[in-house]
Design a protein around this motif. Structure first.
Motif, PDB file in Angstrom:
ATOM      1  N   ALA A 170     -27.590 -13.464 -31.125  1.00  0.00           N
ATOM      2  CA  ALA A 170     -28.151 -13.454 -29.776  1.00  0.00           C
ATOM      3  C   ALA A 170     -29.670 -13.511 -29.825  1.00  0.00           C
ATOM      4  O   ALA A 170     -30.312 -14.187 -29.011  1.00  0.00           O
ATOM      5  CB  ALA A 170     -27.699 -12.193 -29.048  1.00  0.00           C
ATOM      6  N   ARG A 171     -30.232 -12.820 -30.786  1.00  0.00           N
ATOM      7  CA  ARG A 171     -31.688 -12.821 -30.930  1.00  0.00           C
ATOM      8  C   ARG A 171     -32.192 -14.235 -31.212  1.00  0.00           C
ATOM      9  O   ARG A 171     -33.178 -14.686 -30.629  1.00  0.00           O
ATOM     10  CB  ARG A 171     -32.059 -11.883 -32.084  1.00  0.00           C
ATOM     11  CG  ARG A 171     -33.493 -11.470 -32.135  1.00  0.00           C
ATOM     12  CD  ARG A 171     -33.736 -10.561 -33.302  1.00  0.00           C
ATOM     13  NE  ARG A 171     -32.822  -9.411 -33.311  1.00  0.00           N
ATOM     14  CZ  ARG A 171     -32.607  -8.651 -34.360  1.00  0.00           C
ATOM     15  NH1 ARG A 171     -33.202  -8.913 -35.507  1.00  0.00           N
ATOM     16  NH2 ARG A 171     -31.795  -7.612 -34.296  1.00  0.00           N
ATOM     17  N   THR A 214     -37.121  -9.505 -31.131  1.00  0.00           N
ATOM     18  CA  THR A 214     -36.699  -8.494 -30.149  1.00  0.00           C
ATOM     19  C   THR A 214     -35.429  -7.794 -30.627  1.00  0.00           C
ATOM     20  O   THR A 214     -34.485  -8.433 -31.078  1.00  0.00           O
ATOM     21  CB  THR A 214     -36.454  -9.172 -28.791  1.00  0.00           C
ATOM     22  OG1 THR A 214     -37.622  -9.862 -28.415  1.00  0.00           O
ATOM     23  CG2 THR A 214     -36.112  -8.150 -27.736  1.00  0.00           C
ATOM     24  N   ARG A 215     -35.429  -6.505 -30.444  1.00  0.00           N
ATOM     25  CA  ARG A 215     -34.257  -5.714 -30.860  1.00  0.00           C
ATOM     26  C   ARG A 215     -33.369  -5.352 -29.677  1.00  0.00           C
ATOM     27  O   ARG A 215     -32.149  -5.346 -29.797  1.00  0.00           O
ATOM     28  CB  ARG A 215     -34.725  -4.428 -31.559  1.00  0.00           C
ATOM     29  CG  ARG A 215     -35.695  -4.661 -32.718  1.00  0.00           C
ATOM     30  CD  ARG A 215     -34.972  -5.093 -33.961  1.00  0.00           C
ATOM     31  NE  ARG A 215     -34.102  -4.036 -34.458  1.00  0.00           N
ATOM     32  CZ  ARG A 215     -34.517  -3.012 -35.195  1.00  0.00           C
ATOM     33  NH1 ARG A 215     -35.802  -2.906 -35.498  1.00  0.00           N
ATOM     34  NH2 ARG A 215     -33.670  -2.110 -35.640  1.00  0.00           N
ATOM     35  N   ARG A 227     -42.226  -2.588 -26.493  1.00  0.00           N
ATOM     36  CA  ARG A 227     -42.843  -1.581 -27.349  1.00  0.00           C
ATOM     37  C   ARG A 227     -42.001  -1.509 -28.619  1.00  0.00           C
ATOM     38  O   ARG A 227     -40.823  -1.134 -28.573  1.00  0.00           O
ATOM     39  CB  ARG A 227     -42.867  -0.225 -26.664  1.00  0.00           C
ATOM     40  CG  ARG A 227     -43.651   0.814 -27.441  1.00  0.00           C
ATOM     41  CD  ARG A 227     -43.352   2.192 -26.954  1.00  0.00           C
ATOM     42  NE  ARG A 227     -43.938   2.482 -25.663  1.00  0.00           N
ATOM     43  CZ  ARG A 227     -43.550   3.501 -24.913  1.00  0.00           C
ATOM     44  NH1 ARG A 227     -42.569   4.299 -25.314  1.00  0.00           N
ATOM     45  NH2 ARG A 227     -44.112   3.726 -23.749  1.00  0.00           N
ATOM     46  N   GLY A 228     -42.628  -1.907 -29.686  1.00  0.00           N
ATOM     47  CA  GLY A 228     -41.911  -1.893 -30.952  1.00  0.00           C
ATOM     48  C   GLY A 228     -40.646  -2.741 -30.921  1.00  0.00           C
ATOM     49  O   GLY A 228     -39.579  -2.268 -31.313  1.00  0.00           O
ATOM     50  N   ASN A 229     -40.712  -3.921 -30.371  1.00  0.00           N
ATOM     51  CA  ASN A 229     -39.596  -4.879 -30.302  1.00  0.00           C
ATOM     52  C   ASN A 229     -38.483  -4.452 -29.345  1.00  0.00           C
ATOM     53  O   ASN A 229     -37.394  -5.019 -29.372  1.00  0.00           O
ATOM     54  CB  ASN A 229     -38.992  -5.134 -31.685  1.00  0.00           C
ATOM     55  CG  ASN A 229     -40.014  -5.686 -32.659  1.00  0.00           C
ATOM     56  OD1 ASN A 229     -40.968  -6.353 -32.242  1.00  0.00           O
ATOM     57  ND2 ASN A 229     -39.837  -5.387 -33.930  1.00  0.00           N
ATOM     58  N   ILE A 234     -37.385   4.976 -26.196  1.00  0.00           N
ATOM     59  CA  ILE A 234     -38.181   4.180 -27.125  1.00  0.00           C
ATOM     60  C   ILE A 234     -39.350   5.009 -27.638  1.00  0.00           C
ATOM     61  O   ILE A 234     -40.106   5.580 -26.842  1.00  0.00           O
ATOM     62  CB  ILE A 234     -38.706   2.894 -26.439  1.00  0.00           C
ATOM     63  CG1 ILE A 234     -37.536   2.130 -25.808  1.00  0.00           C
ATOM     64  CG2 ILE A 234     -39.452   2.020 -27.425  1.00  0.00           C
ATOM     65  CD1 ILE A 234     -36.459   1.725 -26.782  1.00  0.00           C
ATOM     66  N   ALA A 235     -39.481   5.043 -28.942  1.00  0.00           N
ATOM     67  CA  ALA A 235     -40.574   5.798 -29.555  1.00  0.00           C
ATOM     68  C   ALA A 235     -41.894   5.077 -29.330  1.00  0.00           C
ATOM     69  O   ALA A 235     -41.929   3.903 -28.953  1.00  0.00           O
ATOM     70  CB  ALA A 235     -40.310   5.965 -31.049  1.00  0.00           C
TER      71      ALA A 235
END
Lengths: 217, 220
Positions: free
Chosen positions: A57-58, A71-72, A113-115, A93-94
């Motif tokens: 999907a990515r 992107t995650r 943020r962070g993917n 999300i961290a």
């Protein structure tokens, strides 16, 4: 008696106007996140607010330029967003580096943020004459209250991208509107974006390819 | 039957109209909610990220829907327009009114020789002036106006002091008052008043018409 009749006509007219306004203007909130004007994070009222992407999907999404390649996860918005609506959910999300992804064709901006996608909003962008540039940029400057000297227009929460003034800033996002090259986002979303972004934050502006939707219908 | 009764009674008819208006509005709002809140991918599995990302978009912008948000205005133009508007409503200058007693005791208003003329007696000046007979008066002419038959070339300053009890003349001593200029743009109250007046006119006409009809019916 006469007043009553006039009142009745007034009520009918007001009802018609209200209905017409509802049809044309479209109620804004999507998933209730719009109702949070403060800067505190607010999670989506969904059983599954976030969708994690498989490798396949990515790749598909990156190929169609719908998402940055690495992107995650994305926000799970099952319905169409309307002009002026936005969503912000960074609850799980961290802390990490913010990147901004703008798709002119879909009229959407996504903040990562962070993917992980933490926010998205419907945007305004430039007309054909004053087109919004496509490419990779970095935030050159942040200006909370800025006023365009060229167009004598307010540009609240400006994230400046180019030396000639193209910026991401708060706007009154409605249909049938465009800018002179800037990317306009709803004011509350602009405030959140402004608080997250730093000088040097990466911004990518693309015009994605329209996918073949026949496979879905 | 109830409907017939309601239609026969004007008050009930009006109430029905209100109710039907509300019902129509509610139904239209409901239709709008239904038609606008669509999902372009109904029943799609949530796992399809392309559908998800495409479906959240409000759609591609069409050329016909583009209207420029901001009009380009040069700063000079803004300044000009501001000045033009402000030029219509300028502040009133404070009226320069000198009390009569001060006029009698003050020195001549102007010291320029070209505006001053030899002292004249009361007989030679305006009749009915309240200044006592024999008092020296000074005429002050506007710039460029001929001295006319008041005679002669302007003399030098003849003292002109308040020593002899002579004073300046009120003629030309008080500048004209600046007229009060109304606001350039009608205020909301003015609009409301106008609309109220129109409504009252309409109401009066309707009332007149209906009363005439009633009287005609009574005559008949």
């Amino acid at each position: 008696m006469l007043m009553l009749r006039l009142l009745s006509f007034g009520v009918m007219g007001a009802g018609g106007l209200a209905a017409a306004f509802t049809i044309t203007q479209l109620p804004i909130p999507s998933l209730g996140a719009k109702a949070a004007p403060d800067l505190s994070a607010r999670s989506l009222d969904l059983a599954k607010p976030r969708m994690f992407l498989s490798e396949e999907a990515r790749q598909d999404a990156a190929k169609a330029e719908l998402l940055p390649p690495d992107t995650r996860s994305v926000l799970n918005l099952p319905s169409r967003m309307r002009y002026g609506s936005w969503v912000w959910d960074d609850s799980d999300i961290a802390q990490g580096t913010l990147t901004i992804y703008v798709d002119l064709r879909r009229q959407l901006l996504s903040a990562f943020r962070g993917n992980h996608e933490i926010g998205t909003a419907v945007i305004l962008y430039g007309t054909d004459t004053f087109s919004t540039p496509v490419g990779r940029f970095r935030v050159m400057a942040k200006m909370k209250t800025h006023r365009s000297s060229t167009y004598d227009a307010a540009m609240p929460y400006t994230l400046r991208l180019t030396s000639d003034g193209v910026s991401i800033h708060g706007s009154d996002v409605h249909g049938s509107r465009a800018t002179h090259g800037c990317v306009g986002v709803p004011l509350d979303f602009a405030r959140r974006l402004f608080s997250e972004a730093k000088v040097g934050t990466k911004v990518e502006i693309v015009r994605s390819k329209a996918p073949d939707l026949s496979q879905f219908g | 039957m109830n409907v017939k009764l309601a239609a026969a009674n004007p008050k009930r008819r009006a109430a029905w109209r209100v109710a039907s208006g509300l019902a129509i509005a509610a139904s239209l709002v409901g239709v709008a909610e239904v038609t606008c809140g669509d999902d372009r991918f109904p029943g799609r599995p949530i796992g399809n990220v392309i559908a998800l990302l495409e479906g959240r978009s409000p759609g591609e912008r069409t050329g016909a829907s583009v209207i420029k948000l901001k009009k380009k205005i040069s700063i000079n133009k803004i300044e000009e327009s501001r000045q033009r508007v402000l030029g219509k409503v300028f502040p009133l200058a404070p009226p320069h009114v000198v009390p009569p007693e001060d006029l009698l005791t003050s020195t001549p208003l102007l010291d320029f020789t070209e505006f001053q003329y030899p002292p004249l007696t009361l007989d030679e000046t305006i009749q009915g002036n309240s200044i006592s007979s024999g008092a020296a008066l000074y005429y002050v002419y506007p710039v460029g106006q001929s001295s006319g038959d008041n005679g002669g070339s302007p003399a030098t300053n003849n003292g002109g002091s308040s020593g002899g009890g002579a004073g300046g003349s009120p003629i030309g001593g008080v500048p004209p008052l600046v007229p009060d200029v109304p606001a350039a743009v009608p205020e909301p109250e003015a609009w409301a008043l106008m609309l109220l007046g129109s409504a009252l006119c309409a109401a009066a006409l309707r009332r007149d018409k209906s009363s005439r009809r009633r009287s005609f019916d009574a005559d008949a």
